[in-house]
Write an enzyme that holds these catalytic residues in place. Structure first.
Site, PDB file in Angstrom:
ATOM      1  N   ASN A 232      40.159 -96.699  23.320  1.00 27.43           N
ATOM      2  CA  ASN A 232      40.670 -95.452  22.741  1.00 27.43           C
ATOM      3  C   ASN A 232      39.660 -94.340  22.904  1.00 27.43           C
ATOM      4  O   ASN A 232      38.445 -94.594  22.907  1.00 27.43           O
ATOM      5  CB  ASN A 232      40.895 -95.586  21.219  1.00 27.43           C
ATOM      6  CG  ASN A 232      41.966 -96.584  20.862  1.00 27.43           C
ATOM      7  OD1 ASN A 232      42.914 -96.793  21.614  1.00 27.43           O
ATOM      8  ND2 ASN A 232      41.819 -97.207  19.701  1.00 27.43           N
TER       9      ASN A 232
ATOM     10  N   GLY B 238      38.502-103.140  21.095  1.00 30.01           N
ATOM     11  CA  GLY B 238      38.159-104.031  22.205  1.00 30.01           C
ATOM     12  C   GLY B 238      36.982-103.505  22.992  1.00 30.01           C
ATOM     13  O   GLY B 238      36.012-104.233  23.268  1.00 30.01           O
TER      14      GLY B 238
ATOM     15  N   GLU C 103      44.743-104.770  18.432  1.00 33.34           N
ATOM     16  CA  GLU C 103      45.205-103.437  18.825  1.00 33.34           C
ATOM     17  C   GLU C 103      46.018-103.489  20.127  1.00 33.34           C
ATOM     18  O   GLU C 103      46.200-102.479  20.775  1.00 33.34           O
ATOM     19  CB  GLU C 103      44.019-102.463  18.953  1.00 33.34           C
ATOM     20  CG  GLU C 103      43.540-101.986  17.598  1.00 33.34           C
ATOM     21  CD  GLU C 103      42.535-100.847  17.656  1.00 33.34           C
ATOM     22  OE1 GLU C 103      42.468-100.090  16.667  1.00 33.34           O
ATOM     23  OE2 GLU C 103      41.790-100.723  18.641  1.00 33.34           O
TER      24      GLU C 103
ATOM     25  N   GLY D 151      31.124-105.979   4.500  1.00 28.07           N
ATOM     26  CA  GLY D 151      30.359-104.734   4.456  1.00 28.07           C
ATOM     27  C   GLY D 151      29.041-104.924   3.740  1.00 28.07           C
ATOM     28  O   GLY D 151      28.282-105.851   4.034  1.00 28.07           O
TER      29      GLY D 151
ATOM     30  N   ALA E 193      33.158 -98.812  13.563  1.00 29.41           N
ATOM     31  CA  ALA E 193      32.751 -99.810  14.578  1.00 29.41           C
ATOM     32  C   ALA E 193      31.697-100.803  14.084  1.00 29.41           C
ATOM     33  O   ALA E 193      31.181-101.578  14.885  1.00 29.41           O
ATOM     34  CB  ALA E 193      32.275 -99.155  15.877  1.00 29.41           C
TER      35      ALA E 193
ATOM     36  N   GLY F  88      32.301-103.397  12.220  1.00 26.74           N
ATOM     37  CA  GLY F  88      32.935-104.709  12.442  1.00 26.74           C
ATOM     38  C   GLY F  88      32.955-105.056  13.930  1.00 26.74           C
ATOM     39  O   GLY F  88      32.765-106.214  14.318  1.00 26.74           O
TER      40      GLY F  88
HETATM   41  O1  RIB Z   1      36.836-100.181  14.808  1.00 30.17           O
HETATM   42  C1  RIB Z   1      36.673 -98.836  15.137  1.00 30.17           C
HETATM   43  C2  RIB Z   1      37.685 -98.438  16.175  1.00 30.17           C
HETATM   44  O2  RIB Z   1      38.987 -98.555  15.651  1.00 30.17           O
HETATM   45  C3  RIB Z   1      37.581 -97.010  16.668  1.00 30.17           C
HETATM   46  O3  RIB Z   1      36.707 -96.871  17.758  1.00 30.17           O
HETATM   47  C4  RIB Z   1      39.024 -96.636  16.952  1.00 30.17           C
HETATM   48  O4  RIB Z   1      39.264 -96.368  18.304  1.00 30.17           O
HETATM   49  C5  RIB Z   1      39.865 -97.785  16.437  1.00 30.17           C
HETATM   50  O5  RIB Z   1      40.278 -98.605  17.459  1.00 30.17           O
END
Ligand code: RIB
Length: 308
Positions: A9, A39, A137, A220, A247, A249
């Site tokens: 993304n 990903g 996703e 967290g 990000a 995680g």
């Molecule tokens: O986990 C964070 C991500 O979740 C972001 O980079 C966003 O693109 C979504 O996919």
């Protein structure tokens, strides 16, 4: 080698004092566009930490897609299994508040336009890989097929069930390690509470009773919970000043598989992943926040200088 199936993304990020309620308008600041997607973030995290990574995914035939592919290549990721779709490249609208917490909405676009033949083309790469990592996703049925294929080829499979979705028994069968956060664990366990460590253990036990072999719950600032049906272990978090949890995680999952690929046992890999994720939350953005191997190796000295 690690094969990662997942999303790419473009992240559109706005900082705001607090995340608005429904119907409310607030003023934001510091707009930025950075490469993201769960990903891609996990692939970049693993590659920066020394792993050899191939990614299965899709981008649109547009400028953002070309930019995201260039970024992946810069990190040494094999992008030959990333398909160019007629759908637009995935987009994520991210709000980050002054405490570093975020809310994210994703327009999936190309990430939901994966082709069956990509999985067939991925076979030779999967056969060379020891680990397979995916998130949610991409279409659930596609992730399920990919997990089944990787599992049948003898790879160790890790699923980060984000964003949360119910998983059927067939999908669960293909997973060696499941890495939900607390809200994802709650959904997967049929709505059980997951506020406290004891809650998480009860909810986790429900998944183990359904046949899951290994569960890692990322909590967290409250650390990480490991359960495998015989042993339960709590890993306390490294306490650092949080700037942006976006990000974190992904960093954990990418670092976990990178350490496993390099021969670490699971507990050492969890600690390595927690160190990497602690560094990432002190920085802004998704991929820009992901640390390199030398930074995680120098963690103890860096951690000693952190002021909370
Ligand atoms: O986990 C964070 C991500 O979740 C972001 O980079 C966003 O693109 C979504 O996919």
């Amino acid at each position: 080698m690690i094969t990662i199936l997942g999303s790419l993304n473009m992240d559109l990020i706005l900082h705001t004092e607090r995340i608005p309620k429904v119907g409310e308008t607030v003023l934001g600041r510091d707009f930025r566009q950075v490469p993201g997607g769960k990903g891609a973030n996990q692939a970049v995290a693993a590659a920066r930490l020394g792993a050899s990574v191939a990614m299965i995914g899709a981008v649109g035939r547009d400028d953002m897609g070309a930019f995201l592919l260039r970024q992946m290549k810069k990190d040494g990721i094999d992008t030959s299994l990333i398909w160019e779709s007629e759908q637009p490249t995935g987009l994520a609208m991210i709000l980050v508040d002054d405490e570093g917490h975020n809310s994210i909405t994703v327009a999936s676009g190309a990430n939901f336009d994966l082709k069956e033949e990509q999985l067939q083309q991925a076979r030779p790469v999967l056969e060379k890989s020891s680990l397979f990592l995916a998130q949610l996703e991409n279409p659930l049925s596609y992730v399920s097929e990919a997990l089944k294929l990787a599992h049948s080829l003898g790879l160790r499979t890790v699923l980060n069930p984000a964003p949360a979705a119910p998983l059927d028994a067939e999908m669960m069968d293909g997973i060696d390690i499941l890495t939900p956060n607390e809200s994802e664990l709650s959904l997967l366990s049929g709505g059980l509470p997951t506020e406290t460590p004891e809650d998480c253990m009860k909810a986790g036990q429900r998944l183990l009773d359904q046949g899951l072999s290994t569960l890692l719950v990322t909590r967290g600032a409250d650390g990480c919970l490991y359960m495998d049906g015989k042993e339960t272990k709590v890993f306390p978090a490294y306490r650092v000043p949080m700037k942006d949890s976006t990000a974190a995680g992904d960093c954990f999952n990418g670092a976990l598989v990178a350490a496993l690929e390099q021969g670490s046992d699971l507990f050492a890999a969890i600690d390595f992943a927690m160190r990497a994720a602690a560094i990432s939350v002190t920085r802004e953005g998704a991929q820009p926040s992901l640390p390199r191997l030398e930074e995680v190796r120098a963690f103890d000295a860096w951690y000693g200088k952190q002021e909370i």
